[in-house]
Design an enzyme around this catalytic site. Sequence first.
Site, PDB file in Angstrom:
ATOM      1  N   HIS A  96      43.036 -41.884 109.245  1.00 14.52           N
ATOM      2  CA  HIS A  96      41.381 -41.557 109.798  1.00 14.52           C
ATOM      3  C   HIS A  96      41.297 -42.483 110.943  1.00 14.52           C
ATOM      4  O   HIS A  96      41.038 -43.565 110.726  1.00 14.52           O
ATOM      5  CB  HIS A  96      40.578 -41.630 108.586  1.00 14.52           C
ATOM      6  CG  HIS A  96      39.139 -41.614 109.257  1.00 14.52           C
ATOM      7  ND1 HIS A  96      38.285 -40.921 108.650  1.00 14.52           N
ATOM      8  CD2 HIS A  96      38.403 -42.415 109.902  1.00 14.52           C
ATOM      9  CE1 HIS A  96      37.099 -41.251 109.125  1.00 14.52           C
ATOM     10  NE2 HIS A  96      37.125 -42.160 110.032  1.00 14.52           N
ATOM     11  N   ASP A  99      39.307 -30.823 106.260  1.00 11.47           N
ATOM     12  CA  ASP A  99      38.315 -32.053 105.992  1.00 11.47           C
ATOM     13  C   ASP A  99      37.207 -31.675 105.078  1.00 11.47           C
ATOM     14  O   ASP A  99      35.967 -32.175 105.409  1.00 11.47           O
ATOM     15  CB  ASP A  99      37.966 -32.931 107.237  1.00 11.47           C
ATOM     16  CG  ASP A  99      37.421 -34.108 106.931  1.00 11.47           C
ATOM     17  OD1 ASP A  99      37.578 -34.724 105.781  1.00 11.47           O
ATOM     18  OD2 ASP A  99      36.921 -34.807 107.810  1.00 11.47           O
TER      19      ASP A  99
HETATM   20 ZN   LIG Z   1      38.570 -38.608 107.612  1.00  8.36          ZN
END
Ligand SMILES: [Zn+2]
Length: 426
Positions: free
Chosen positions: A179, A305
């Site tokens: 991320h 996500d």
């Molecule tokens: Zn993330």
Amino acid sequence: MLAIRNGRVMDPASGLDAVCDVYLADGRVAAVGVNLDVPSKAEVFDASGMVVAPGFLDMHVHLREPGYEYAETIETGSRAAAAGGFTSICCMPNTSPVNDSATVTSFIMERAKQRAVVNVYPIGAITKGSAGEELAGIGSMVRAGAVAISDDGRPVMNSRVMRRAMELAKGHGIPVIDHCEDLNLSAGGDMHEGETSVRRGLRGIPSAAEDVMVARDILLAELTGARYHVAHISTQHAVAMVSFAKKRGLKVSCEATPHHFVLADCDTVAYDSSYKMKPPLRGKQDVSAVLNGLVDGTVEVIATDHAPHAGSDKMQEFERCPFGITGLETAIGITLEQLVHPGKITLMKMVELYTTGPSRVLGLNRGTLAVGAAGDATIFDTSTSWTYDVNKTQSKSRNSPFHGHAYIGGPVATIVNGRIVWQRNA
Ligand SMILES: [Zn+2]
């Protein structure tokens, strides 16, 4: 035993695209062909006018168990996955406790075996507690079933730790998923830094917060030879850098979420927390870059996500709300609307983005309807109108910006191990 009759069978692994039958027996694909002879006691599913694809895999999901069961559990998250057409999901480690040891990985595997209706693949943490300092028990997590490592949500800021993680991951044959967010650059930000954030008086998260980390990670991937995957890519420069890395022959890949290729910052409803996520919805040029990346192959995976948050958490002042939206149930509808119906990508390409794409990144033996493969299939159609009603979600949480949105085409049935685990209108 299940015979799926007369669907348009699309298998990107073999290039098959033909109207025929798929016969599943003993949890496996037993035969694919026209007018298959099947035992009379086999259940029959009429897929006329529908697409029959290998089971879709979402490699970026938050299941919230253990620790935040009020927002989602392995069971409810798996039901939302099935309702979205997914037969396999990977769950991120930011639970409580964090999945940073074989104990937590085994708990997830065990709970999934008992309660999940789809296949669940845990992703282990990179560092203990995802605190960014000490490496987690990567080898033991891999032995317990982890298929990748990531400190999603709390990215590793220390480049030396990231380098070691890549070296270890390479040794275990798994990818490092990052991320990408420089936490110092993004600190205090609530949405993309641009004209809209200025007008709303909200603190911005600059694109550079993502870009500098993608750049660092690509350099470390070259240094270590590791397999490296950018989670939820959202900026034009990040897409360009992944493309550059691929041209250099590095083992670098990336995924895009449906929300990042359908919405820009200026499309959001002011102070509505259903539009608050990380990375934030970016500018129009970034959205186009992500779309172009999907078209030209730079982006080889679509992942949702899916980040459920309980109503009580999302019903606060915008600045206090947690980041993240749910996404499993709307992914196919959005992908058809944004990519397939306008003719940007073919239907086969869409199937690839959900099957062979993520399977290749993770090194999983999934995503094909070859005889002998796992008996998982995603059946969807491309023409039925439907409207997403978040109040009917299978998820425990309702934080979706797509409530009330009408789609053309969506999931019809989800089949795991030869059994129908979800069916539209059933
Ligand atoms: Zn993330």
